[in-house]
Design a protein around this motif. Structure first.
Motif, mmCIF file in Angstrom:
data_model
loop_
_atom_site.group_PDB
_atom_site.id
_atom_site.type_symbol
_atom_site.label_atom_id
_atom_site.label_comp_id
_atom_site.label_asym_id
_atom_site.label_seq_id
_atom_site.Cartn_x
_atom_site.Cartn_y
_atom_site.Cartn_z
ATOM 1 N N ASN A 197 0.817 -0.995 0.001
ATOM 2 C CA ASN A 197 0.021 -0.031 0.115
ATOM 3 C C ASN A 197 0.657 1.286 0.040
ATOM 4 O O ASN A 197 0.291 2.144 0.101
ATOM 5 N N SER A 198 2.024 1.052 -0.271
ATOM 6 C CA SER A 198 3.031 2.380 -0.198
ATOM 7 C C SER A 198 4.235 2.210 -1.169
ATOM 8 O O SER A 198 4.540 1.037 -1.319
ATOM 9 N N ALA A 199 5.039 3.442 -1.393
ATOM 10 C CA ALA A 199 6.060 3.210 -2.210
ATOM 11 C C ALA A 199 6.850 4.458 -2.187
ATOM 12 O O ALA A 199 6.065 5.474 -1.721
ATOM 13 N N THR B 249 7.738 18.788 -8.958
ATOM 14 C CA THR B 249 6.481 18.323 -8.863
ATOM 15 C C THR B 249 6.485 16.849 -9.419
ATOM 16 O O THR B 249 7.110 16.496 -10.326
ATOM 17 N N VAL B 250 6.019 16.007 -8.574
ATOM 18 C CA VAL B 250 6.057 14.499 -8.805
ATOM 19 C C VAL B 250 4.307 14.296 -9.159
ATOM 20 O O VAL B 250 3.414 14.337 -8.208
ATOM 21 N N TYR B 251 4.223 13.841 -10.386
ATOM 22 C CA TYR B 251 2.844 13.364 -10.827
ATOM 23 C C TYR B 251 2.748 11.778 -11.044
ATOM 24 O O TYR B 251 3.628 11.163 -11.358
ATOM 25 N N TRP B 252 1.743 11.057 -10.421
ATOM 26 C CA TRP B 252 1.279 9.734 -10.197
ATOM 27 C C TRP B 252 -0.056 9.404 -10.175
ATOM 28 O O TRP B 252 -0.844 10.199 -9.844
ATOM 29 N N GLY B 253 -0.082 8.173 -10.504
ATOM 30 C CA GLY B 253 -1.477 7.552 -10.490
ATOM 31 C C GLY B 253 -1.546 6.292 -11.190
ATOM 32 O O GLY B 253 -0.480 5.513 -11.462
ATOM 33 N N ALA B 254 -2.836 5.666 -11.193
ATOM 34 C CA ALA B 254 -3.068 4.457 -11.750
ATOM 35 C C ALA B 254 -2.759 4.166 -13.461
ATOM 36 O O ALA B 254 -2.892 3.175 -14.031
ATOM 37 N N GLY B 255 -2.824 5.499 -14.108
ATOM 38 C CA GLY B 255 -2.614 5.543 -15.386
ATOM 39 C C GLY B 255 -1.458 6.552 -15.619
ATOM 40 O O GLY B 255 -1.032 7.482 -15.014
ATOM 41 N N SER C 242 1.405 6.694 -0.084
ATOM 42 C CA SER C 242 0.773 5.641 0.711
ATOM 43 C C SER C 242 -0.809 5.441 0.138
ATOM 44 O O SER C 242 -1.131 6.096 -0.886
ATOM 45 N N SER C 243 -1.616 4.805 0.990
ATOM 46 C CA SER C 243 -2.896 4.294 0.389
ATOM 47 C C SER C 243 -3.133 3.920 -0.974
ATOM 48 O O SER C 243 -4.122 4.064 -1.585
ATOM 49 N N LEU C 244 -2.186 3.052 -1.131
ATOM 50 C CA LEU C 244 -2.229 2.339 -2.544
ATOM 51 C C LEU C 244 -3.194 0.931 -2.490
ATOM 52 O O LEU C 244 -3.282 0.701 -1.402
ATOM 53 N N PHE D 170 5.600 0.985 -11.333
ATOM 54 C CA PHE D 170 6.080 -0.041 -10.335
ATOM 55 C C PHE D 170 4.930 -0.895 -10.234
ATOM 56 O O PHE D 170 3.842 -0.213 -10.316
ATOM 57 N N THR D 171 4.725 -1.926 -9.404
ATOM 58 C CA THR D 171 3.753 -2.842 -9.186
ATOM 59 C C THR D 171 3.882 -3.069 -7.573
ATOM 60 O O THR D 171 4.782 -3.469 -7.102
ATOM 61 N N THR D 172 2.717 -2.683 -6.932
ATOM 62 C CA THR D 172 2.464 -2.925 -5.329
ATOM 63 C C THR D 172 2.673 -4.180 -5.078
ATOM 64 O O THR D 172 2.154 -5.245 -6.032
ATOM 65 N N ASP D 173 2.815 -4.638 -3.951
ATOM 66 C CA ASP D 173 3.085 -5.995 -3.270
ATOM 67 C C ASP D 173 1.610 -6.715 -3.105
ATOM 68 O O ASP D 173 0.731 -5.659 -3.212
ATOM 69 N N ALA D 174 1.368 -7.818 -2.990
ATOM 70 C CA ALA D 174 0.305 -8.353 -2.680
ATOM 71 C C ALA D 174 -0.226 -7.979 -1.446
ATOM 72 O O ALA D 174 0.507 -7.404 -0.530
#
Length: 982
Positions: free
Chosen positions: A516-518, A535-541, A568-570, A597-601
């Protein structure tokens, strides 16, 4: 009785004209001075008495009947007025005048006073009260009047109709003006406001100006609105506002925190109850001048051929840094170099100036060659052969990464002033200079130079300054010396960094990835002469280079190197994308591509195991365990323990120690155990997914009551077999199964390399500090050894290697001295010689001073680190300046450097001082201590150690304590053995 002419005249006179008769008439009563006493005289007399204009004007009022003849009718008028009762007056209003917003003048006239001046009252208000006094708001009594009169009103309301009516009254009656008059106060109108050009425009600030050109009848409230866009006349659309309060004329305000190189707009707004007004828009552009910033200054002095010191570099690479080292010397050869952090610096060409072995020079190092990170670094300057060197180091930021734009210098063979011109080529350049004098004196820079360091090594003086030149120009730097001596001056001008350019930024791989974090990483690889905002831009797309397409925007702030963004809160097992963006005043840059990147299980229940207990003693142990699987989320570990197995029920255990979040091996040191007792423990791990207990309970048995043996020593010294180490740390868990230490960290640890028994060779000086060891309550036998194997030694300090006052010199004109000469002080009270003595420990030392004194006794006071130590130390006459003698005394010195100064108290100064010998007294000192309240006084005396063996003590508070007693502040602990008894 008109037939008695004279009687009537005299009656008039008797009734009030006596003063007129005597003041203006001849003695016979000829009032009008026509040589006749007749009715005309009587008329004049009566009129003079009645007239308010006074008797002096009788000649122009005698013709009371106004027929150009003074005769009986005139007398009849006079007599009538004098003899009849007053009648009611007559009063009229007149139009109001001087009407403004808040004031007016009410006018009126008494047209007939009725034979007696009436009292006038003006009634007024915002309603017509007619002839009824009680119906009016105000009544102003004007007083007795017989002609025109006024009544000034204030505190009126603007745009309001007011009414007024005059009333006059004497003893004959009263009269109201025939009608009520009225007027209307002026109306408040909107104010008028303008702005004028901004001034004092700088990189991040400016001053705005405006003026209220018309208040509109009421002082308006004024506000400045400004921003990087013209928002017109809509207050809420402006970026910023500044309330100026009420204003009636010109006004101004300073605004700050602007962005350099940016166009700003501003307007003024004024409003009162009559309306409001916006000024026209005005604009200005902030400057974009790169300003050099001073980071730090340091320096030192020395009397050898090498000068070294430490400098605190306050910023990291990328801030266009430069370090400048300025040095001066006397009696030396050429400078052979300067280094910063061991790397060679560049000598500024043309900066070396020399006059009769008095030399100054400037070295520099640009950002690319400086250490990458801020920190403390060594500076070193070397010469072919030298003495009396002084120097300073300057670290600057925002400096052009090219050699100095100007370098120059000059010398003088003698004088009290030296100066030289230098031409800067760039606005905002900094001049750094160094001045050197061939004598110990004062050196003071001209204004606006800023003195940054000033040293007087030996018989020379070296000082340095900085100066800012806002606009490129030829300027003159100068220094004034307190003595007429040879002087040198070197200076160099450093330009500000160039205009900013767009930065460059790159992504780096994400780290610290959980379910849930990185941590998102990146780096500014080129700040473009101005640190950008990242500035850091991020998201699911992947939002590419379009900010609005990204789910999240994290502003990291100003950066110039690597940076990161913890998110966090991923969601578990989800691929996320990020891309970094950097912007400064010159432009912006996106990282070349998007990173993912891909979050852990999602987390699962952790797994924890016990491991065998270690460091087991009779009262302590270390419980061990390991988280073998954190379940994708570090669990919180708790170790449960006691003398019974509580299984997996927390409430069934005696103790529960929370170890915190763990993901590998862990341990728990436990104390205050009972000897020969079996204890049980079991680890428990918990994360958000669940709880896991170790599969089974572990156990151990404490020792049957063996001793604890501790040696007091430096941390790096060899450890005696079977002993634990105490190196002066404050009380706490030592990580060896024991809890012990001092009430505060103790720095005085020694390994003498003298005694073959390591227990007697090492020690800690207690300095009145208390030592404690955690043990179970009970009875113990203690062996304690105190002392120091150190043997006396003598160190010689040559006086010519020390320092002295400006009136003293080093000389060689009297034979028999040791070293390279002796110090000959001036013949004056207060002349002095100072020696720096390096004491190996705090304590008493034997001091021997070798000197020659001729035939005169020369007394002196002795101070240590400016604190009085010895008064009236007498240096007796030696008979001849080639006869050398000694004087002995004792001083208390502290461990480390001690400034020992001899100051003359007589007019002849000090004798010729050759050297000072320092011999350490025997290291044995008072070692009286107490253990658990049992006083252990000195049992032996005479040798270097006190051995307290077989001391029986009882511990009742869980700690065995050793405390120095009385004057035993120099007590030195060597080792201690503690054994349970019974």
């Amino acid at each position: 009785d008109m037939d008695e002419y004279i009687r009537i005249f005299r009656c008039v006179v008797d009734m009030g004209a006596y003063e007129a008769q005597n003041g203006f008439a001849n003695p016979d009563g000829d009032v009008n001075c026509d040589d006749n006493i007749d009715l005309a005289d009587i008329s004049v007399t009566a009129q003079a008495w009645l007239s308010t204009q006074g008797q002096a004007n009788y000649n122009i009022v005698c013709d009371l009947y106004s027929d150009n003849t003074i005769n009986m009718p005139d007398f009849a008028v006079t007599a009538g007025r004098w003899l009849s009762d007053p009648s009611a007056p007559t009063v009229v209003n007149a139009a109001a005048a001087n009407i403004s917003f808040y004031s007016a003048r009410l006018n009126g006239e008494v047209t007939d006073n009725g034979g007696q001046d009436p009292t006038v009252t003006v009634y007024w208000g915002d309603e017509d009260g007619g002839t009824t006094p009680g119906n009016w708001d105000h009544a102003d009594t004007i007083g007795a009047q017989n002609s025109t009169f006024i009544d000034n009103l204030n505190s009126l309301s603007h745009s309001t109709m007011y009414y007024f009516r005059a009333y006059a009254e004497n003893s004959g009656g009263g009269d109201w003006a025939d009608s009520t008059a009225s007027f209307t106060t002026d109306a408040i109108i909107a104010p008028a406001v303008i702005v004028s050009p901004a001034t004092d425009i700088a990189n991040t600030s400016a001053t705005l100006h405006g003026e209220v050109t018309d208040t509109g009848g009421e002082t308006p409230s004024v506000t400045f609105y400004y921003g990087d866009d013209d928002a017109g006349e809509v207050a809420g659309s402006w970026d910023n506002s500044v309330s100026m309060g009420t204003e009636t004329s010109t006004f101004s305000t300073d605004i700050v925190d602007l962005t350099k190189g940016t166009t700003y707009y501003y307007r003024a707004f004024a409003d009162n109850s009559g309306g409001s007004d916006w000024s026209d828009v005005a604009g200005f552009e902030t400057t974009a001048v790169i300003e050099i910033a001073l980071d730090a200054v340091s320096g030192a002095e020395d009397d050898t051929g090498t000068l070294s010191w430490s400098h605190d570099l306050g910023s990291d690479s990328g801030n266009n840094r430069v370090v400048v080292v300025t040095v001066g010397t006397e009696n030396g050869g050429a400078f052979t170099g300067a280094t910063f952090d061991g790397a060679a610096m560049t000598l500024a060409p043309g900066s070396t100036q020399e006059k009769d072995n008095n030399i100054t020079a400037i070295f520099y190092m640009l950002d690319a060659d400086l250490p990458l990170a801020a920190g403390t670094y060594d500076v070193e300057v070397t010469m072919q052969s030298s003495s009396n060197i002084g120097g300073g180091a300057f670290s600057l930021e925002n400096v052009s990464q090219y050699p100095p734009e100007a370098v120059t210098g000059t010398t003088v063979g003698g004088g009290t002033y030296i100066s030289k011109d230098i031409t800067t080529l760039t606005d905002g350049a900094w001049i750094i200079d160094v001045a050197g004098s061939g004598d110990s004196t004062s050196l003071n820079p001209d204004s606006p130079q800023v003195l940054r360091y000033w040293f007087t090594p030996g018989s020379s003086t070296v000082a340095g300054s900085t100066r800012i030149v806002p606009t490129a120009a030829m300027v003159v730097n100068g220094w004034t010396s307190g003595k007429d001596k040879r002087m040198c001056l070197s200076m160099a001008a450093f330009a500000p960094a160039g205009d900013p350019t767009p930065p460059t930024v790159v992504n780096a791989s994400a780290t610290n990835i959980t379910c849930n974090s990185a941590r998102l990483n990146g780096e500014v690889t080129d700040h473009g002469n101005e640190n950008p905002v990242v500035t850091v831009y991020w998201g699911a797309g992947d939002g590419d280079e379009t900010p609005g397409n990204w789910d999240n925007t994290d502003v990291i702030g100003t950066q110039n190197s690597t940076f990161y963004d913890d998110i966090s809160s991923l969601s578990p097992e989800t691929t996320y994308y990020f891309r970094t963006y950097a912007e400064n005043s010159a432009g912006s840059d996106w990282a070349d591509s998007t990173e993912s990147f891909t979050t852990d299980a999602a987390p699962s229940t952790p797994t924890v195991v016990n491991a065998a207990a270690t460091n087991i003693s009779f009262y302590s142990a270390r419980l061990n365990g390991e988280v073998t699987d954190n379940g994708n989320e570090d669990p919180t570990v708790t170790v449960y323990w006691g003398d019974e197995d509580g299984d997996e029920t927390p409430g069934s255990w005696d103790n529960a120690d929370i170890i915190g979040e763990q993901n590998s091996t862990f341990f728990d040191n436990i104390f205050a155990l009972s000897a020969s007792t079996t204890y049980y423990f079991r680890a428990c791990a918990e994360n958000s997914a669940g709880v896991d207990w170790a599969d089974s309970t572990a156990s151990f048995t404490t020792d049957p009551g063996g001793g604890i043996y501790i040696n007091f020593q430096p941390s790096g010294s060899p450890v005696p077999s079977g002993y634990l180490v105490d190196s002066g740390d404050a009380y706490g868990d030592r990580g060896n199964g024991q809890m012990y230490g001092w009430d505060t960290t103790v720095a005085e640890t020694h390994d003498r390399d003298i005694n073959p028994d390591q227990r007697y060779d090492t020690l800690i000086q207690m300095d009145n500090d208390t030592w404690e060891l955690e043990v179970p309550n009970g009875n113990y036998v203690v062996d304690l050894v105190m002392g120091d194997p150190f043997t006396p030694s003598t160190v010689e300090y040559q006086a010519e290697d020390g320092t002295w006052d400006s009136g003293s010199i080093v000389d060689t004109n009297h034979a028999g001295y040791t070293g390279t000469g002796f110090v000959d002080t001036g013949n004056a009270v207060g002349s002095w010689v100072e020696i720096s003595v390096d004491a190996p420990y705090t304590g008493d030392y034997d001091i021997t001073v070798r000197y020659a004194n001729g035939n005169t006794d020369r007394p002196a006071d002795v101070t240590v680190n400016s604190v009085p130590a010895v008064s009236g130390l007498n240096f007796s006459g030696t008979g001849d300046w080639t006869n050398w003698s000694t004087v002995n005394f004792s001083l208390t010195l502290t461990s480390g450097a001690n400034a020992v100064r001899f100051t003359a108290t007589g007019p002849d100064g000090l004798g010729n001082t050759d050297r000072v010998d320092v011999e350490a007294l025997p290291a044995y000192s008072i070692n009286d201590v107490s253990i658990e309240g049992v006083l252990l006084d000195d049992p032996d005396g005479g040798d270097n150690f006190d051995e307290y063996f077989g001391i029986s003590v009882t511990v009742t508070d869980g700690k065995l304590t050793i405390s120095p007693q009385g004057s035993a502040e120099n007590a030195k602990a060597c080792y201690i053995d503690i054994t349970p008894s019974g």
